[in-house]
Design an enzyme around this catalytic site. Structure first.
Site, PDB file in Angstrom:
ATOM      1  N   ASP A   1      -0.289   6.188  -0.494  1.00 33.20           N
ATOM      2  CA  ASP A   1       0.955   6.714  -1.082  1.00 33.20           C
ATOM      3  C   ASP A   1       1.041   8.242  -1.029  1.00 33.20           C
ATOM      4  O   ASP A   1       1.276   8.900  -2.052  1.00 33.20           O
ATOM      5  CB  ASP A   1       1.072   6.269  -2.555  1.00 33.20           C
ATOM      6  CG  ASP A   1       0.906   4.775  -2.739  1.00 33.20           C
ATOM      7  OD1 ASP A   1       1.349   4.017  -1.862  1.00 33.20           O
ATOM      8  OD2 ASP A   1       0.337   4.370  -3.769  1.00 33.20           O
TER       9      ASP A   1
ATOM     10  N   GLU B   1      10.497  -0.377  -2.088  1.00 35.23           N
ATOM     11  CA  GLU B   1       9.758   0.588  -2.919  1.00 35.23           C
ATOM     12  C   GLU B   1       9.537   1.863  -2.106  1.00 35.23           C
ATOM     13  O   GLU B   1       9.922   1.958  -0.945  1.00 35.23           O
ATOM     14  CB  GLU B   1       8.409   0.003  -3.370  1.00 35.23           C
ATOM     15  CG  GLU B   1       7.451  -0.289  -2.237  1.00 35.23           C
ATOM     16  CD  GLU B   1       6.160  -0.991  -2.679  1.00 35.23           C
ATOM     17  OE1 GLU B   1       5.995  -1.283  -3.866  1.00 35.23           O
ATOM     18  OE2 GLU B   1       5.326  -1.257  -1.788  1.00 35.23           O
TER      19      GLU B   1
HETATM   20  O1  FUB Z   1      -0.260   2.071  -4.528  1.00 34.23           O
HETATM   21  C1  FUB Z   1       0.332   1.141  -5.408  1.00 34.23           C
HETATM   22  C2  FUB Z   1       1.664   0.735  -4.903  1.00 34.23           C
HETATM   23  O2  FUB Z   1       1.549   0.184  -3.598  1.00 34.23           O
HETATM   24  C3  FUB Z   1       2.662   1.860  -4.720  1.00 34.23           C
HETATM   25  O3  FUB Z   1       3.187   2.337  -5.912  1.00 34.23           O
HETATM   26  C4  FUB Z   1       3.601   1.208  -3.805  1.00 34.23           C
HETATM   27  O4  FUB Z   1       4.544   2.063  -3.218  1.00 34.23           O
HETATM   28  C5  FUB Z   1       2.667   0.580  -2.801  1.00 34.23           C
HETATM   29  O5  FUB Z   1       2.225   1.498  -1.846  1.00 34.23           O
END
Ligand code: FUB
Length: 325
Positions: A19, A226
């Site tokens: 991320d 996301e």
């Molecule tokens: O790293 C945890 C979660 O996985 C993140 O918040 C999402 O975007 C995905 O990458």
């Protein structure tokens, strides 16, 4: 502890990172990633495998210099309102202070977004006593616009709980819309002058297709899942995000920071591992995509590594597709 960065190779290998939110601060490139933990716990659609407990900030003087890991910048134990899962963060600078934004589950188990501050871009960061009032879900990304206004983009489905906030409060039975209904959009909130609170309620961003119609929830190749990120190129706002179940990074553009945005295309094809998450930054006259995959652990979804690639635009402002390797 440090190594020379190479395109499409793990930026660091001594810890698992994911991320990446990249920014240029004080003439250097700073990367604000999640710090994946090595464990054998359960893995599910709720994201229980992503049980991170701290953040390490990375920096590079340039791409010919080694990567520095600045050590622990913030730990779960120091965040009074958080119970677990320090997921994808971001950082911003305004008026002499660095702001670090991060999601975590609160004491009731609901994802919220918190903020911590520091006088330096590498931290350590001191968290506020409570999460940002009115915040929910995950994956904050903050754009400080050229006029000084700052916006936080956030949200994520499934483990990120966005579908449970459709009525303005947490509804444990909240579900994704039907396949032929408009998809849920990421949220945007304008930040107050102090960068610590929302100036108003968060609003849903509309992402439209080429005919001006909202993308549908069943359109899993294009709908938001996301990992929103907004950058500006030639006066146009680019909203990029992960499509989750189809594992792509895609983008849409708008003339205004709050949208509506019009879908444009794919930035990155699926990588090794389930999640894909990125940021886009200009550094020394070139543009770069920071992303992650699970190649360092040979495909373990929660043991990821941050990578980068140069990003190029076509003359009409569209982004050229990046191949993961
Ligand atoms: O790293 C945890 C979660 O996985 C993140 O918040 C999402 O975007 C995905 O990458």
């Amino acid at each position: 502890m440090s190594q020379l960065p190479q395109q499409h190779r793990p930026l660091v290998t001594h810890i698992y990172t994911a991320d990446p939110s990249a920014h240029v601060f004080e003439g250097k490139l700073y990367i604000y990633p999640s710090h994946d933990l090595d464990h054998d716990g359960p893995s599910n659609d709720n994201g229980d495998q992503y049980k991170m407990e701290d953040y390490h900030i990375l920096s590079l003087d340039d791409f010919d210099s080694p990567v520095t890991d600045h050590g622990e910048a913030l730990h779960l134990r120091d965040i009074p309102w958080a119970s677990k899962q320090l997921w994808a963060p971001d950082a911003a600078y305004k008026g002499g202070t660095y702001y670090f934004y991060f999601p975590a589950r609160d004491l009731e188990g609901n994802f919220r977004i918190g903020v911590a501050t520091s006088a330096t871009p590498a931290g350590p960061f001191a968290p506020e006593a409570s999460y940002i009032e009115g915040s929910f879900s995950i994956d904050p990304a903050v754009l400080v616009d050229e006029d000084g206004e700052a916006y936080m983009y956030f949200g994520g489905l499934w483990g990120g709980q966005l579908e449970k906030w459709q009525q303005g409060e947490f509804d444990p039975s909240g579900a994704e819309p039907a396949a032929d209904a408009p998809a849920l959009g990421p949220r945007v909130a304008r930040l107050s002058e102090d960068m610590l609170t929302f100036a108003g309620a968060a609003e849903e961003i509309a992402i439209l297709d080429e005919n001006g119609e909202p993308l549908l929830a069943g359109d899993e190749d294009r709908r938001f899942f996301e990992g929103a990120w907004v950058h500006k190129y030639n006066g146009l706002y680019y909203l990029s995000y992960s499509t989750g179940t189809t594992h792509k990074l895609v983008y849409a553009t708008s003339r205004t920071p709050q949208g509506p945005y019009t879908f444009q295309g794919t930035i990155l094809e699926p990588v090794i591992g389930w999640t894909t998450h990125h940021s886009i930054v200009q550094f020394q006259d070139k543009w770069y995509l920071f992303y992650h995959d699970s190649s360092l652990s040979e495909g373990v979804n929660h043991k990821r590594c941050v990578k980068y690639s140069e990003l190029q635009y076509n003359e009409d402002g569209t982004i050229r597709l990046v191949q993961p390797d």
